[in-house]
Write a protein that holds these residues in place. Structure first.
Motif, PDB file in Angstrom:
ATOM      1  N   ILE A 194      48.770  44.162  50.650  1.00 34.07           N
ATOM      2  CA  ILE A 194      47.812  43.220  51.393  1.00 34.07           C
ATOM      3  C   ILE A 194      46.829  42.304  50.590  1.00 34.07           C
ATOM      4  CG2 ILE A 194      46.116  44.030  52.460  1.00 34.07           C
ATOM      5  CD1 ILE A 194      46.878  46.644  53.576  1.00 34.07           C
ATOM      6  N   SER A 195      46.315  42.745  49.974  1.00 34.12           N
ATOM      7  CA  SER A 195      45.644  41.646  48.682  1.00 34.12           C
ATOM      8  C   SER A 195      46.648  39.991  48.838  1.00 34.12           C
ATOM      9  CB  SER A 195      45.372  42.116  47.470  1.00 34.12           C
ATOM     10  OG  SER A 195      43.906  42.670  48.220  1.00 34.12           O
ATOM     11  N   ARG A 196      45.855  39.428  48.570  1.00 34.56           N
ATOM     12  CA  ARG A 196      47.011  37.904  48.058  1.00 34.56           C
ATOM     13  C   ARG A 196      47.394  38.499  46.344  1.00 34.56           C
ATOM     14  NH1 ARG A 196      43.239  34.352  46.317  1.00 34.56           N
ATOM     15  NH2 ARG A 196      41.519  35.632  47.293  1.00 34.56           N
ATOM     16  N   ALA A 197      48.698  38.080  46.152  1.00 25.97           N
ATOM     17  CA  ALA A 197      49.033  38.384  45.209  1.00 25.97           C
ATOM     18  C   ALA A 197      47.847  37.598  44.051  1.00 25.97           C
ATOM     19  CB  ALA A 197      49.806  37.287  45.161  1.00 25.97           C
ATOM     20  N   ASN A 253      47.032  40.404  41.076  1.00 26.46           N
ATOM     21  CA  ASN A 253      47.094  40.950  39.936  1.00 26.46           C
ATOM     22  C   ASN A 253      46.131  40.610  38.945  1.00 26.46           C
ATOM     23  OD1 ASN A 253      50.099  40.506  40.475  1.00 26.46           O
ATOM     24  ND2 ASN A 253      49.771  38.177  40.216  1.00 26.46           N
ATOM     25  N   LEU A 254      45.045  39.704  39.304  1.00 22.04           N
ATOM     26  CA  LEU A 254      44.207  40.413  38.479  1.00 22.04           C
ATOM     27  C   LEU A 254      43.188  41.790  38.679  1.00 22.04           C
ATOM     28  CD1 LEU A 254      42.279  37.300  39.663  1.00 22.04           C
ATOM     29  CD2 LEU A 254      42.510  37.083  37.792  1.00 22.04           C
ATOM     30  N   SER A 255      42.996  42.324  39.823  1.00 19.39           N
ATOM     31  CA  SER A 255      43.038  43.645  39.766  1.00 19.39           C
ATOM     32  C   SER A 255      43.445  44.616  38.648  1.00 19.39           C
ATOM     33  CB  SER A 255      42.935  44.374  41.483  1.00 19.39           C
ATOM     34  OG  SER A 255      44.733  44.559  41.590  1.00 19.39           O
ATOM     35  N   ARG A 256      44.441  44.416  37.687  1.00 19.66           N
ATOM     36  CA  ARG A 256      44.816  45.103  37.261  1.00 19.66           C
ATOM     37  C   ARG A 256      44.653  44.777  36.114  1.00 19.66           C
ATOM     38  NH1 ARG A 256      51.249  44.564  38.060  1.00 19.66           N
ATOM     39  NH2 ARG A 256      51.649  47.053  36.836  1.00 19.66           N
ATOM     40  N   ASN A 257      43.564  43.764  35.902  1.00 20.39           N
ATOM     41  CA  ASN A 257      42.978  43.585  34.721  1.00 20.39           C
ATOM     42  C   ASN A 257      41.780  44.808  34.745  1.00 20.39           C
ATOM     43  OD1 ASN A 257      42.318  39.849  34.949  1.00 20.39           O
ATOM     44  ND2 ASN A 257      44.047  41.174  34.419  1.00 20.39           N
ATOM     45  N   SER A 258      41.064  44.942  33.034  1.00 23.53           N
ATOM     46  CA  SER A 258      40.675  46.258  32.969  1.00 23.53           C
ATOM     47  C   SER A 258      38.801  46.117  32.884  1.00 23.53           C
ATOM     48  CB  SER A 258      41.011  47.087  31.385  1.00 23.53           C
ATOM     49  OG  SER A 258      41.176  45.953  31.022  1.00 23.53           O
ATOM     50  N   ALA A 259      38.847  44.980  33.613  1.00 28.48           N
ATOM     51  CA  ALA A 259      37.147  44.464  33.158  1.00 28.48           C
ATOM     52  C   ALA A 259      36.269  45.022  33.814  1.00 28.48           C
ATOM     53  CB  ALA A 259      36.718  42.729  33.790  1.00 28.48           C
ATOM     54  N   GLY A 260      35.542  45.741  32.994  1.00 27.61           N
ATOM     55  CA  GLY A 260      34.068  46.379  33.186  1.00 27.61           C
ATOM     56  C   GLY A 260      34.130  47.663  33.035  1.00 27.61           C
ATOM     57  N   MET A 261      35.213  48.213  32.836  1.00 28.48           N
ATOM     58  CA  MET A 261      35.745  49.279  32.159  1.00 28.48           C
ATOM     59  C   MET A 261      35.199  50.088  30.620  1.00 28.48           C
ATOM     60  SD  MET A 261      39.467  50.769  34.453  1.00 28.48           S
ATOM     61  CE  MET A 261      39.534  49.312  36.009  1.00 28.48           C
ATOM     62  N   SER A 297      39.168  36.064  38.496  1.00 24.67           N
ATOM     63  CA  SER A 297      39.226  35.270  38.546  1.00 24.67           C
ATOM     64  C   SER A 297      39.226  33.856  39.736  1.00 24.67           C
ATOM     65  CB  SER A 297      39.851  34.386  37.343  1.00 24.67           C
ATOM     66  OG  SER A 297      39.867  33.440  36.296  1.00 24.67           O
ATOM     67  N   GLY A 298      38.710  33.074  39.728  1.00 24.34           N
ATOM     68  CA  GLY A 298      38.688  32.210  40.862  1.00 24.34           C
ATOM     69  C   GLY A 298      39.170  32.382  42.261  1.00 24.34           C
ATOM     70  N   ASN A 299      39.145  34.143  41.852  1.00 19.42           N
ATOM     71  CA  ASN A 299      39.561  34.696  43.752  1.00 19.42           C
ATOM     72  C   ASN A 299      38.984  35.210  43.543  1.00 19.42           C
ATOM     73  OD1 ASN A 299      43.112  34.113  43.852  1.00 19.42           O
ATOM     74  ND2 ASN A 299      42.441  33.920  41.793  1.00 19.42           N
ATOM     75  N   ALA A 300      36.845  35.145  44.025  1.00 20.45           N
ATOM     76  CA  ALA A 300      35.726  35.677  43.998  1.00 20.45           C
ATOM     77  C   ALA A 300      35.527  34.832  46.047  1.00 20.45           C
ATOM     78  CB  ALA A 300      34.894  35.053  43.987  1.00 20.45           C
ATOM     79  N   LEU A 301      37.208  34.517  46.741  1.00 20.40           N
ATOM     80  CA  LEU A 301      36.956  33.764  48.518  1.00 20.40           C
ATOM     81  C   LEU A 301      36.816  34.935  49.063  1.00 20.40           C
ATOM     82  CD1 LEU A 301      40.108  32.169  47.256  1.00 20.40           C
ATOM     83  CD2 LEU A 301      38.244  31.926  46.539  1.00 20.40           C
ATOM     84  N   ASP A 340      37.639  38.022  50.327  1.00 24.76           N
ATOM     85  CA  ASP A 340      38.486  38.400  50.611  1.00 24.76           C
ATOM     86  C   ASP A 340      37.938  40.182  51.519  1.00 24.76           C
ATOM     87  OD1 ASP A 340      41.149  36.979  50.038  1.00 24.76           O
ATOM     88  OD2 ASP A 340      39.910  37.110  48.055  1.00 24.76           O
ATOM     89  N   LEU A 341      38.045  40.206  52.617  1.00 24.76           N
ATOM     90  CA  LEU A 341      37.809  41.388  53.398  1.00 24.76           C
ATOM     91  C   LEU A 341      37.974  42.855  53.263  1.00 24.76           C
ATOM     92  CD1 LEU A 341      37.136  39.745  57.156  1.00 24.76           C
ATOM     93  CD2 LEU A 341      35.291  39.340  55.488  1.00 24.76           C
ATOM     94  N   GLU A 342      38.851  42.882  52.943  1.00 24.31           N
ATOM     95  CA  GLU A 342      39.585  44.039  51.988  1.00 24.31           C
ATOM     96  C   GLU A 342      38.974  44.297  50.530  1.00 24.31           C
ATOM     97  OE1 GLU A 342      42.869  41.522  50.496  1.00 24.31           O
ATOM     98  OE2 GLU A 342      41.207  41.422  51.874  1.00 24.31           O
ATOM     99  N   VAL A 343      38.470  43.518  50.217  1.00 26.23           N
ATOM    100  CA  VAL A 343      37.810  43.699  48.680  1.00 26.23           C
ATOM    101  C   VAL A 343      36.266  43.860  48.981  1.00 26.23           C
ATOM    102  CG1 VAL A 343      36.533  42.865  46.764  1.00 26.23           C
ATOM    103  CG2 VAL A 343      39.117  42.809  47.790  1.00 26.23           C
ATOM    104  N   ALA A 344      35.822  43.282  50.889  1.00 20.33           N
ATOM    105  CA  ALA A 344      34.195  44.670  50.988  1.00 20.33           C
ATOM    106  C   ALA A 344      34.562  45.622  51.561  1.00 20.33           C
ATOM    107  CB  ALA A 344      34.143  43.596  52.363  1.00 20.33           C
ATOM    108  N   LYS A 345      35.736  46.198  52.041  1.00 16.79           N
ATOM    109  CA  LYS A 345      35.728  47.708  52.065  1.00 16.79           C
ATOM    110  C   LYS A 345      36.250  48.251  51.123  1.00 16.79           C
ATOM    111  CE  LYS A 345      38.444  46.563  56.549  1.00 16.79           C
ATOM    112  NZ  LYS A 345      38.945  45.936  56.841  1.00 16.79           N
ATOM    113  N   VAL A 346      36.166  47.821  49.943  1.00 17.14           N
ATOM    114  CA  VAL A 346      36.526  48.461  48.827  1.00 17.14           C
ATOM    115  C   VAL A 346      35.325  49.115  48.572  1.00 17.14           C
ATOM    116  CG1 VAL A 346      37.070  48.747  46.208  1.00 17.14           C
ATOM    117  CG2 VAL A 346      38.696  48.397  48.147  1.00 17.14           C
ATOM    118  N   ILE A 347      34.279  48.217  48.571  1.00 20.05           N
ATOM    119  CA  ILE A 347      32.613  47.651  47.765  1.00 20.05           C
ATOM    120  C   ILE A 347      31.850  49.075  48.606  1.00 20.05           C
ATOM    121  CG2 ILE A 347      30.929  46.551  47.320  1.00 20.05           C
ATOM    122  CD1 ILE A 347      32.514  44.538  46.823  1.00 20.05           C
ATOM    123  N   ALA A 348      32.525  48.857  50.050  1.00 21.47           N
ATOM    124  CA  ALA A 348      31.110  49.398  51.127  1.00 21.47           C
ATOM    125  C   ALA A 348      31.428  50.889  51.053  1.00 21.47           C
ATOM    126  CB  ALA A 348      31.892  49.434  52.554  1.00 21.47           C
TER     127      ALA A 348
END
Length: 380
Positions: A53-56, A60-68, A216-220, A222-230
């Motif tokens: 569903i998400s842009r490629a 791909n960036l979501s597979r980075n472990s940033a902040g963990m 990185s470069g992709n805080a655009l 995306d509404l599906e990310v807002a749903k995850v945050i919510a």
């Protein structure tokens, strides 16, 4: 004489056995910094349901472990690690240790976290002794994971006769984490090591779990990310997307993105942060105008929300974010450790106050509670 020799040999053998390292799969220990457990692999950040569903680039960036970070305790004299990076990513403006290395911190008696040492990578498959020659006493540890790469596997090495267990102390506090959404800077670019990403600095200062949803470069927006945050029961939401989102995207999606979160969390503070006044804007007029235009649109939409009687929303100005000396970035944009510290200095007190304000509203009672001391001052 023979007895002395036997004792010496026994002591030598004991030291040798103790010095041998045994590795334990890090999946046995708590993992901090995830917005959801519905990921395809342990060290990913977005649910597997968004894979198609998400842009490629976003996926791909979501597979980075940033902040963990991994939490554990051990009485070992040595802490080591073995890990396999997902991509073996490399950038010319960020250290490999920050991008795909590890960072170990130890909890002090005063409740503060202190840097121990880093696990420096050599490639895709890595093994490193992070610290050695310590006294064999039990300590609480936090091991930060790579900022710009993912992990296929991770194991923690300790002395063969030592123990490694679940943490006994609930620090950072995991109840009601702070959720950050943003750009390459928020993901950690370009901290010298994982612990110096500003979300990790803020987590240590407040001793609160922080969830890093920087892409990185992709805080655009995306509404599906807002749903995850919510779906996260957070104390504060921090939205720092302006460096990536265009004016048109902000006009089109910012309010919708916000309202997706607000619909699930009617009272939780939401913090918006302006585009940094990047150090090279003093010379680059095009970038200076772009930053100003984006910040003007952010303020315009924010003020409209305020006029519509939206409560518990905060706008942080970037005016004093990076200081006046021009030394806070690696390339005019991405933060050095100095920039990360200055960001934390600006944002951390506001998050602290905002998270306290949320606690004031719980169950209809007024509480004034210090996140650091859990001191109740008043109630009505």
């Amino acid at each position: 004489m023979k007895r002395r020799i036997c004792v010496f040999i026994m002591l030598f053998l004991m030291c040798h056995i103790y010095a041998q390292l045994v590795y334990h799969d890090a999946s046995k220990f708590p993992l901090l910094g995830k917005a959801t457990e519905a990921t395809g692999a342990r060290y990913e950040r977005l649910p597997d349901s968004l894979k198609n569903i998400s842009r490629a680039p976003l996926w791909n960036l979501s597979r980075n472990s940033a902040g963990m970070a991994i939490r554990f305790r051990s009485n070992s004299t040595t802490i080591a690690a073995k890990w396999e990076a997902l991509i073996n990513f490399h950038m010319n403006h960020m250290t490999d240790t920050g991008a795909k290395g590890l960072d170990l911190y130890c909890l002090q008696k005063n409740g503060e976290w202190r840097f121990v040492n880093s696990g420096r990578p050599n490639g895709k498959t890595n093994q490193a002794t992070i610290i050695a020659n310590m006294q064999p006493e039990e300590r609480e540890y936090m091991l930060y994971l790579p900022l710009y790469d993912g992990l296929v596997s991770l194991s923690i090495g300790i002395d063969s006769l030592a123990t490694i267990d679940q943490p006994l102390i609930d620090y950072p506090i995991r109840q009601k984490p702070i959720v950050f959404y943003g750009t390459s800077i928020l993901q950690g670019g370009c901290a010298s090591r994982p612990g110096m990403a500003h979300t990790n600095i803020i987590s240590r200062r407040l001793n609160r779990e922080c969830i890093n949803l920087g892409f990185s470069g992709n805080a655009l927006l995306d509404l599906e990310v807002a749903k995850v945050i919510a779906e996260v029961d957070a104390s504060v939401f921090v939205l720092d997307f302006v460096p990536n989102a265009s004016v048109e995207q902000m006009k089109e999606r910012m309010e919708t993105f916000y309202r997706i979160i607000r619909s699930k969390h009617p009272d939780t503070p939401v913090i918006f942060i302006e585009d940094p006044i990047f150090t090279h804007t003093l010379y680059d007029e095009r970038i200076a105008k772009e930053v100003q235009r984006k910040n003007d649109i952010l303020k315009e939409i924010f003020n409209r929300l305020k006029k519509e009687n939206e409560k518990n929303i905060i706008l942080i100005s970037s005016k004093n974010m990076l200081g006046e000396d021009g030394e806070a970035t690696i390339d005019g944009i991405h933060f050095t450790d100095l920039g990360m510290m200055r960001y934390a200095d600006l944002v951390c007190p506001i998050i602290d106050i905002a998270s306290l304000f949320l606690i004031l509203l719980i169950d209809g009672f007024l509480y004034v509670i210090s996140v650091k001391t859990n001191l109740q001052i008043s109630k009505w």
